[in-house]
Design a protein around this motif. Structure first.
Motif, PDB file in Angstrom:
ATOM      1  N   ALA A   1       0.821  -1.201   0.000  1.00  0.00           N
ATOM      2  CA  ALA A   1       0.000   0.000   0.000  1.00  0.00           C
ATOM      3  C   ALA A   1       0.858   1.255   0.000  1.00  0.00           C
ATOM      4  O   ALA A   1       0.551   2.237  -0.670  1.00  0.00           O
ATOM      5  N   ALA A   2       1.967   1.197   0.763  1.00  0.00           N
ATOM      6  CA  ALA A   2       2.849   2.365   0.832  1.00  0.00           C
ATOM      7  C   ALA A   2       3.483   2.662  -0.522  1.00  0.00           C
ATOM      8  O   ALA A   2       3.717   3.813  -0.871  1.00  0.00           O
ATOM      9  N   ASP A   3       3.778   1.606  -1.282  1.00  0.00           N
ATOM     10  CA  ASP A   3       4.423   1.773  -2.588  1.00  0.00           C
ATOM     11  C   ASP A   3       3.440   2.102  -3.708  1.00  0.00           C
ATOM     12  O   ASP A   3       3.854   2.488  -4.790  1.00  0.00           O
ATOM     13  N   PHE A   4       2.148   1.897  -3.478  1.00  0.00           N
ATOM     14  CA  PHE A   4       1.154   2.067  -4.538  1.00  0.00           C
ATOM     15  C   PHE A   4       1.043   3.531  -4.933  1.00  0.00           C
ATOM     16  O   PHE A   4       0.942   4.405  -4.062  1.00  0.00           O
ATOM     17  N   PRO A   5       0.984   3.837  -6.248  1.00  0.00           N
ATOM     18  CA  PRO A   5       1.305   2.944  -7.367  1.00  0.00           C
ATOM     19  C   PRO A   5       2.822   2.887  -7.578  1.00  0.00           C
ATOM     20  O   PRO A   5       3.494   3.895  -7.429  1.00  0.00           O
ATOM     21  N   ASP A   6       3.326   1.716  -7.900  1.00  0.00           N
ATOM     22  CA  ASP A   6       4.779   1.516  -7.942  1.00  0.00           C
ATOM     23  C   ASP A   6       5.369   1.592  -9.356  1.00  0.00           C
ATOM     24  O   ASP A   6       6.387   0.977  -9.646  1.00  0.00           O
ATOM     25  N   GLY A   7       4.722   2.343 -10.224  1.00  0.00           N
ATOM     26  CA  GLY A   7       5.230   2.476 -11.588  1.00  0.00           C
ATOM     27  C   GLY A   7       4.463   1.652 -12.598  1.00  0.00           C
ATOM     28  O   GLY A   7       4.527   1.909 -13.796  1.00  0.00           O
ATOM     29  N   LYS A   8       3.723   0.650 -12.105  1.00  0.00           N
ATOM     30  CA  LYS A   8       2.874  -0.142 -13.006  1.00  0.00           C
ATOM     31  C   LYS A   8       1.681   0.704 -13.444  1.00  0.00           C
ATOM     32  O   LYS A   8       1.160   1.490 -12.649  1.00  0.00           O
ATOM     33  N   PRO A   9       1.227   0.531 -14.677  1.00  0.00           N
ATOM     34  CA  PRO A   9       0.028   1.266 -15.094  1.00  0.00           C
ATOM     35  C   PRO A   9      -1.228   0.738 -14.395  1.00  0.00           C
ATOM     36  O   PRO A   9      -1.318  -0.440 -14.079  1.00  0.00           O
ATOM     37  N   ILE A  10      -2.148   1.628 -14.154  1.00  0.00           N
ATOM     38  CA  ILE A  10      -3.470   1.278 -13.620  1.00  0.00           C
ATOM     39  C   ILE A  10      -4.415   1.130 -14.808  1.00  0.00           C
ATOM     40  O   ILE A  10      -4.311   1.880 -15.783  1.00  0.00           O
ATOM     41  N   THR A  11      -5.315   0.182 -14.748  1.00  0.00           N
ATOM     42  CA  THR A  11      -6.283  -0.038 -15.825  1.00  0.00           C
ATOM     43  C   THR A  11      -7.678   0.368 -15.375  1.00  0.00           C
ATOM     44  O   THR A  11      -8.154  -0.083 -14.329  1.00  0.00           O
TER      45      THR A  11
ATOM     46  N   ASN B   1      -7.205  -7.702  -6.194  1.00  0.00           N
ATOM     47  CA  ASN B   1      -7.611  -6.528  -5.415  1.00  0.00           C
ATOM     48  C   ASN B   1      -6.380  -5.749  -4.921  1.00  0.00           C
ATOM     49  O   ASN B   1      -6.160  -5.563  -3.723  1.00  0.00           O
ATOM     50  N   ASP B   2      -5.580  -5.276  -5.888  1.00  0.00           N
ATOM     51  CA  ASP B   2      -4.359  -4.554  -5.564  1.00  0.00           C
ATOM     52  C   ASP B   2      -4.410  -3.081  -5.976  1.00  0.00           C
ATOM     53  O   ASP B   2      -3.423  -2.359  -5.831  1.00  0.00           O
ATOM     54  N   GLY B   3      -5.561  -2.639  -6.504  1.00  0.00           N
ATOM     55  CA  GLY B   3      -5.706  -1.241  -6.888  1.00  0.00           C
ATOM     56  C   GLY B   3      -5.332  -0.928  -8.313  1.00  0.00           C
ATOM     57  O   GLY B   3      -5.498   0.210  -8.759  1.00  0.00           O
ATOM     58  N   TYR B   4      -4.844  -1.934  -9.052  1.00  0.00           N
ATOM     59  CA  TYR B   4      -4.386  -1.682 -10.417  1.00  0.00           C
ATOM     60  C   TYR B   4      -5.461  -1.964 -11.476  1.00  0.00           C
ATOM     61  O   TYR B   4      -5.244  -1.688 -12.651  1.00  0.00           O
ATOM     62  N   THR B   5      -6.588  -2.521 -11.061  1.00  0.00           N
ATOM     63  CA  THR B   5      -7.710  -2.733 -11.984  1.00  0.00           C
ATOM     64  C   THR B   5      -8.951  -2.120 -11.359  1.00  0.00           C
ATOM     65  O   THR B   5      -9.399  -2.559 -10.291  1.00  0.00           O
ATOM     66  N   LEU B   6      -9.496  -1.105 -12.006  1.00  0.00           N
ATOM     67  CA  LEU B   6     -10.643  -0.365 -11.491  1.00  0.00           C
ATOM     68  C   LEU B   6     -11.762  -0.345 -12.530  1.00  0.00           C
ATOM     69  O   LEU B   6     -11.517  -0.546 -13.718  1.00  0.00           O
ATOM     70  N   LEU B   7     -12.948  -0.094 -12.068  1.00  0.00           N
ATOM     71  CA  LEU B   7     -14.129  -0.046 -12.935  1.00  0.00           C
ATOM     72  C   LEU B   7     -14.665   1.372 -13.006  1.00  0.00           C
ATOM     73  O   LEU B   7     -14.840   2.035 -11.982  1.00  0.00           O
ATOM     74  N   VAL B   8     -14.922   1.837 -14.229  1.00  0.00           N
ATOM     75  CA  VAL B   8     -15.647   3.095 -14.442  1.00  0.00           C
ATOM     76  C   VAL B   8     -16.940   2.729 -15.156  1.00  0.00           C
ATOM     77  O   VAL B   8     -16.916   2.247 -16.289  1.00  0.00           O
TER      78      VAL B   8
ATOM     79  N   PRO C   1      -5.324   1.501   2.654  1.00  0.00           N
ATOM     80  CA  PRO C   1      -4.444   2.609   2.259  1.00  0.00           C
ATOM     81  C   PRO C   1      -4.442   2.860   0.746  1.00  0.00           C
ATOM     82  O   PRO C   1      -4.306   4.000   0.299  1.00  0.00           O
ATOM     83  N   VAL C   2      -4.596   1.786  -0.045  1.00  0.00           N
ATOM     84  CA  VAL C   2      -4.676   1.935  -1.504  1.00  0.00           C
ATOM     85  C   VAL C   2      -5.970   2.657  -1.875  1.00  0.00           C
ATOM     86  O   VAL C   2      -5.974   3.570  -2.717  1.00  0.00           O
ATOM     87  N   LEU C   3      -7.057   2.261  -1.237  1.00  0.00           N
ATOM     88  CA  LEU C   3      -8.346   2.915  -1.488  1.00  0.00           C
ATOM     89  C   LEU C   3      -8.274   4.398  -1.152  1.00  0.00           C
ATOM     90  O   LEU C   3      -8.823   5.240  -1.867  1.00  0.00           O
ATOM     91  N   LYS C   4      -7.581   4.710  -0.065  1.00  0.00           N
ATOM     92  CA  LYS C   4      -7.437   6.122   0.351  1.00  0.00           C
ATOM     93  C   LYS C   4      -6.677   6.909  -0.711  1.00  0.00           C
ATOM     94  O   LYS C   4      -7.062   8.033  -1.080  1.00  0.00           O
TER      95      LYS C   4
END
Length: 324
Positions: free
Chosen positions: A19-29, A81-88, A261-264
């Motif tokens: 959570a502290a490292d998020f996002p760590d350089g990986k793209p979010i989708t 559930n790591d924060g890198y895949t989200l739904l719009v 923490p990722v959600l925050k």
């Protein structure tokens, strides 16, 4: 027992580090459960541009269209559930649980709610040949022609289908519903006089109204709109349908169990994006109103969606038309 406690401590520490490292350089989708080029896709791409500035990482859009948004929505429900895949997605988050009787996900328990993005007003429009020139005249025409009116929509479960159901229910009028495979053919037939009425998003109707290719009668918000082409249209609420309000809102979601923490971080980035002048300008150009109320908070977002399910559910069930 000590070993179990040690393993638990390691797991907690690992989650905290992630959570502290998020996002760590990986793209979010951002998964959009609709085709590229549509209103929800445009909102997602505008939001991606604004949020990636706040997060300092790339955000890409994945269009996973099909089955009335349920394919893409299910994809996010099953994602890591790591924060890198989200739904719009849009108001379908509240209507698919009623329109589809066999869903592979649960809207309440399979997602973390991150906040509402915007509200898109709807307009009630008619074919150019219609004799009514005001909403009052339209109401009288509907009363005289009950049972003979064709009300188009962009397909079962679409925004225009939902608005049409709510309009018929509020007016207690009998109309023949004509579903199309998208907004474009519905508007084309409306302009050609093959159908009588259509209720659809300002993103789809404003240019037709501006070009006087259709007749415009009212908007579905509680307050009049300020867009030049729509500012003189009355609200249905003020025209006698008290409390009538249908907007196509959009929200942001993460898979259930995403670390707090990722959600925050995601929610903070969303709030920053919603205040971005460029994002606001782009949304206003679509006829959308950027969210600036308590629904930008995760708990209030979820409460709002639950209230929308309770509001739309009985109308959809009364119509008895399901998507599966």
């Amino acid at each position: 027992m000590k070993k179990l406690f040690a393993l638990a401590a390691i797991a907690v520490a690992a989650a905290g580090a992630h959570a502290a490292d998020f996002p760590d350089g990986k793209p979010i989708t951002f998964v959009v459960p609709f085709a590229a080029g549509g209103p929800t896709d445009k909102v997602a791409r505008d939001l991606a541009e604004a949020m990636q500035k706040a997060l300092g990482t790339t955000i890409v859009v994945d269009n996973a269209a099909g089955a009335g948004s349920t394919i893409g929505t299910a994809k996010v429900a099953r994602a890591r559930n790591d924060g890198y895949t989200l739904l719009v997605t849009h108001v379908g988050m509240a209507t698919t649980p009623v329109l589809y009787r066999k869903l592979t996900y649960n809207y309440e328990t399979d997602f973390e709610y991150l906040g509402i993005i915007n509200d898109v007003p709807m307009t009630l429009i008619g074919k150019p040949q219609l004799e009514a020139n005001s909403y009052k005249q339209l109401h009288e025409w509907i009363t005289r022609n009950s049972g003979k009116i064709n009300l188009g929509n962009a397909g079962i479960g679409s925004a225009s289908h939902l608005c049409g159901l709510m309009f018929q229910s509020a007016l207690k009028a009998e109309m023949t519903t004509v579903p199309y495979k998208g907004t474009a053919p519905a508007i084309a037939d409306l302009m050609g006089g093959q159908i009588d009425l259509l209720c659809d998003q300002t993103t789809n109707t404003t240019s037709q109204i501006e070009g006087k290719k259709v007749k415009a009668y009212a908007v579905t918000t509680l307050k009049p709109l300020t867009t030049p082409a729509l500012k003189d249209l009355p609200t249905l609420d003020a025209s006698g349908l008290k409390g009538f309000q249908v907007t196509i809102w959009h929200g942001l979601y993460a898979p259930k169990g995403t670390p707090a923490p990722v959600l925050k971080k995601l929610n903070d980035a969303l709030k920053t994006a919603l205040k971005d002048p460029d994002f606001i300008k782009r949304e206003e150009a679509l006829g959308a109103v950027v969210a600036a109320d308590k629904r930008v908070e995760p708990a209030e977002h979820k409460k709002f969606v639950q209230s929308e399910v309770a509001r739309f559910g009985p109308v959809i069930k009364a119509a008895g038309v399901y998507a599966d």
